[in-house]
Design a protein around this motif. Structure first.
Motif, short mmCIF file in Angstrom:
data_model
loop_
_atom_site.label_atom_id
_atom_site.label_comp_id
_atom_site.label_asym_id
_atom_site.label_seq_id
_atom_site.Cartn_x
_atom_site.Cartn_y
_atom_site.Cartn_z
N UNK A 66 10.01 97.17 47.39
CA UNK A 66 11.21 97.16 46.56
C UNK A 66 11.04 98.22 45.48
N UNK A 67 11.81 99.29 45.55
CA UNK A 67 11.64 100.42 44.64
C UNK A 67 11.97 100.07 43.19
N UNK A 72 5.62 99.97 43.32
CA UNK A 72 6.11 100.03 44.70
C UNK A 72 6.03 101.44 45.26
N UNK A 73 6.39 102.43 44.48
CA UNK A 73 6.39 103.81 44.98
C UNK A 73 4.98 104.24 45.38
N UNK A 74 4.00 103.91 44.55
CA UNK A 74 2.61 104.27 44.87
C UNK A 74 2.17 103.61 46.18
N UNK A 75 2.54 102.35 46.35
CA UNK A 75 2.14 101.64 47.57
C UNK A 75 2.84 102.22 48.80
N UNK A 76 4.11 102.54 48.67
CA UNK A 76 4.87 103.09 49.80
C UNK A 76 4.29 104.42 50.24
N UNK A 77 4.02 105.30 49.29
CA UNK A 77 3.45 106.60 49.63
C UNK A 77 2.05 106.43 50.24
N UNK A 78 1.25 105.57 49.63
CA UNK A 78 -0.11 105.36 50.13
C UNK A 78 -0.12 104.82 51.54
N UNK A 79 0.73 103.85 51.82
CA UNK A 79 0.78 103.27 53.17
C UNK A 79 1.34 104.25 54.19
N UNK A 127 15.26 105.88 39.47
CA UNK A 127 13.84 105.93 39.13
C UNK A 127 12.94 105.74 40.35
N UNK A 128 13.38 104.94 41.32
CA UNK A 128 12.59 104.81 42.54
C UNK A 128 12.46 106.14 43.25
N UNK A 129 13.57 106.87 43.36
CA UNK A 129 13.54 108.18 44.00
C UNK A 129 12.75 109.18 43.16
N UNK A 130 12.86 109.10 41.85
CA UNK A 130 12.11 109.99 40.96
C UNK A 130 10.60 109.79 41.16
N UNK A 131 10.18 108.54 41.21
CA UNK A 131 8.75 108.26 41.40
C UNK A 131 8.25 108.73 42.75
N UNK A 132 9.01 108.46 43.81
CA UNK A 132 8.60 108.89 45.14
C UNK A 132 8.53 110.41 45.23
N UNK A 133 9.50 111.08 44.63
CA UNK A 133 9.51 112.54 44.65
C UNK A 133 8.26 113.09 43.98
N UNK A 134 7.91 112.53 42.84
CA UNK A 134 6.72 113.00 42.11
C UNK A 134 5.46 112.79 42.92
N UNK A 135 5.33 111.63 43.52
CA UNK A 135 4.13 111.32 44.29
C UNK A 135 4.03 112.17 45.56
#
Length: 261
Positions: A66-67, A72-79, A127-135
């Motif tokens: 759940x973004x 959540x973003x760190x976990x999604x990218x890591x997985x 913010x969910x998209x912002x975090x994912x973009x950064x990662x």
């Protein structure tokens, strides 16, 4: 030092909100050209599993998160990196979309509900998209690899969403963020673009189309609404190697239902 090039051939693609609708169509489009896809979902696992079953090829994965939740973003990218071996393309599609349950007209919405809807949409849609973009950008830079990031915005960012102002605002902010990232990430070979769909005939919109279909279709001179596949094809193009020169663009996909200068 030369600018890193985006990889050719099969790529690793993370698509958020891919359990249905535009996200599902986009996953099918990328997998259809031989890419490996991480199908992200927040709560609809059954829908995500159905998307996964529709993907040609092998090596695809499900990723949950759940973004709107911290971490959540760190976990999604890591997985995703663990499952696919890396990420070459990010499609920021997940969003809290307008519905009967989150309508928030300013004149009639109690303030507690107003705050709840605004904060939820900002956390997920922006913010969910912002975090994912950064990662993902850091992942690509660390690898010395080029890549693509495509944001799914909305016609409402330009036309306005009086019944759902938080939705229109977060989509406008997402598109603006994408343009800032296009400039910042170009030296690293990362192109960032956005699409701005109008009304699209997804399952989520079936009830709205059943109720007001004629009026909605009349918004376009083509006399119809868009399809998820049309949006998916545009996203796939913008994520392609030849589309690097489109970086910073916001592509209107609304059947001439709203024109902007």
């Amino acid at each position: 030092m030369p600018t890193p090039a985006a990889p050719h051939g099969p790529r690793r693609v993370l698509i958020t909100g891919a359990s249905r609708g535009i996200g599902r169509a986009t996953a099918v489009a990328f997998a259809g050209q031989g890419d490996r896809v991480a199908v992200h979902y927040a709560a609809g696992r059954a829908g995500a599993e159905e998307t996964l079953s529709l993907l040609p090829g092998s090596g695809h994965a499900l990723v949950q998160g759940d973004l709107g939740e911290p971490g959540a973003a760190e976990r999604i990218v890591g997985e995703t990196v663990a499952a696919l071996g890396g990420i070459d393309v990010l499609v920021n599609n997940a969003a809290v979309a307008p519905s009967a349950g989150n309508e928030h007209r300013p004149a009639t919405t109690p303030h507690a509900d107003w705050r709840r809807v605004w904060r939820r949409m900002v956390e997920v849609n922006l913010l969910g998209a912002v975090d994912l973009t950064h990662l993902v950008a850091q992942h690509l830079i660390d690898r010395g690899a080029g890549g693509r990031i495509v944001n799914v915005g909305s016609r409402g960012a330009f036309r306005g969403e009086p019944d759902f102002p938080a939705y229109g605002t977060t989509k406008a902010a997402l598109q603006s963020f994408g343009q800032s990232m296009a400039i910042a990430l170009a030296p690293h070979g990362i192109a960032v673009t956005s699409v701005a769909p109008g009304f699209v005939a997804t399952g989520r919109q079936a009830a709205k189309l059943a109720e007001d279909g004629a009026a909605i279709e009349a918004q376009s001179p083509f006399g119809r609404v868009g399809t998820p596949e049309e949006v998916a094809d545009a996203v796939r193009y913008l994520a392609s190697a030849p589309a690097v020169w489109a970086s910073g663009a916001i592509l209107d996909l609304n059947g001439a239902s709203h024109l902007r200068s």
